[in-house]
Enzyme design. Structure first.
Site, mmCIF file in Angstrom:
data_model
loop_
_atom_site.group_PDB
_atom_site.id
_atom_site.type_symbol
_atom_site.label_atom_id
_atom_site.label_comp_id
_atom_site.label_asym_id
_atom_site.label_seq_id
_atom_site.Cartn_x
_atom_site.Cartn_y
_atom_site.Cartn_z
ATOM 1 N N GLU A 100 44.642 10.470 57.472
ATOM 2 C CA GLU A 100 44.103 11.034 56.232
ATOM 3 C C GLU A 100 43.256 12.257 56.567
ATOM 4 O O GLU A 100 42.598 12.295 57.617
ATOM 5 C CB GLU A 100 43.273 9.970 55.512
ATOM 6 C CG GLU A 100 42.609 10.428 54.234
ATOM 7 C CD GLU A 100 43.562 10.817 53.107
ATOM 8 O OE1 GLU A 100 44.315 11.805 53.279
ATOM 9 O OE2 GLU A 100 43.547 10.177 52.059
ATOM 10 N N ASP A 104 36.219 10.123 51.630
ATOM 11 C CA ASP A 104 35.122 10.468 50.742
ATOM 12 C C ASP A 104 34.559 9.177 50.147
ATOM 13 O O ASP A 104 33.873 8.427 50.824
ATOM 14 C CB ASP A 104 35.673 11.427 49.674
ATOM 15 C CG ASP A 104 34.622 12.158 48.881
ATOM 16 O OD1 ASP A 104 33.626 11.541 48.499
ATOM 17 O OD2 ASP A 104 34.806 13.349 48.615
ATOM 18 N N LYS A 132 33.025 11.823 55.123
ATOM 19 C CA LYS A 132 31.805 12.097 54.346
ATOM 20 C C LYS A 132 31.118 10.761 54.070
ATOM 21 O O LYS A 132 31.250 10.204 52.988
ATOM 22 C CB LYS A 132 32.156 12.717 52.991
ATOM 23 C CG LYS A 132 32.358 14.176 52.947
ATOM 24 C CD LYS A 132 32.409 14.605 51.476
ATOM 25 C CE LYS A 132 33.104 15.918 51.323
ATOM 26 N NZ LYS A 132 33.186 16.316 49.920
ATOM 27 N N PHE A 153 31.983 20.606 49.259
ATOM 28 C CA PHE A 153 33.396 20.700 48.888
ATOM 29 C C PHE A 153 34.093 21.598 49.899
ATOM 30 O O PHE A 153 33.816 22.787 49.988
ATOM 31 C CB PHE A 153 33.560 21.247 47.467
ATOM 32 C CG PHE A 153 34.919 20.945 46.919
ATOM 33 C CD1 PHE A 153 35.178 19.760 46.270
ATOM 34 C CD2 PHE A 153 35.974 21.833 47.109
ATOM 35 C CE1 PHE A 153 36.450 19.462 45.790
ATOM 36 C CE2 PHE A 153 37.243 21.550 46.639
ATOM 37 C CZ PHE A 153 37.479 20.354 45.979
ATOM 38 N N VAL A 154 34.989 20.994 50.694
ATOM 39 C CA VAL A 154 35.638 21.711 51.786
ATOM 40 C C VAL A 154 37.110 21.971 51.499
ATOM 41 O O VAL A 154 37.776 21.192 50.811
ATOM 42 C CB VAL A 154 35.486 20.957 53.127
ATOM 43 C CG1 VAL A 154 34.038 20.947 53.577
ATOM 44 C CG2 VAL A 154 36.018 19.534 53.035
#
Length: 181
Positions: A100, A104, A132, A153-154
């Site tokens: 993955e 998150d 994260k 936010f990447v």
């Protein structure tokens, strides 16, 4: 539109990504010596990571793909997981390594891992490029982690915002003005 100008800062360069993926490949190669794992790549964000990691493995393996979503076109998980594409490969009795791009909330991955466990693989492990941890809502056991990152936010290296920015060769933090953050 210039994609790079929407990036606030580079979190990991192309070189840092290559180095870490090679290191992860060495760890996985050691742990799966004598086995033939089935790599389950979670689309669409993990396709670049999957391709690079496979090249770093140097062991017999198969690859299959799943796609699920809990985001839509937003920036945070809706909590509702929708399976979009299922595996072709039968994984019963096989060693499965789920790949993955980013972990998150854990909502999507915990649902997918439960679904895969029901198919009776010999083993199942999770490999994530980015973690994260401060966003976690559901506990998920991660066996291989590329990088732990802050709650930002990447985009880049397969990760997107509204299907854009996947082709950036690095991972960067998207300017909040781009997504209304």
């Amino acid at each position: 539109m210039e994609l790079h100008s929407d990036v606030e800062s580079v979190l990991f360069t192309e070189e840092q990504l290559k180095t870490r993926v090679k290191e992860m490949g060495a760890e996985i190669r050691r742990d799966y010596a004598g086995k033939e794992p089935v790599l389950v790549s979670i689309l669409r964000g993990s396709f670049m990571f999957t391709a690079d990691l496979m090249r770093a493995l140097d062991l017999p393996c198969k690859v299959d793909f799943m796609a699920a979503s809990s985001y839509g076109s937003g920036t945070s998980s809706s909590g509702q997981v929708k399976l979009i594409k299922d595996l072709v490969e039968d994984i019963e009795g096989k060693d499965v390594l789920v790949l993955e791009d980013i972990l998150d909330s854990g909502n999507t991955l915990s649902s997918l891992l439960e679904l895969l466990k029901e198919r009776k693989p010999a083993s199942i492990k999770l490999c994530v490029l980015l973690d994260k941890p401060e966003r976690r809502e559901k506990p998920v056991a991660v066996h291989y982690t590329g990088f732990s990152i802050p709650d930002a936010f990447v985009v880049g290296y397969g990760l997107d915002y509204d299907e854009k920015y996947r082709n950036l060769p690095y991972i960067g933090i998207l300017k909040p003005s781009v997504y209304g953050g």
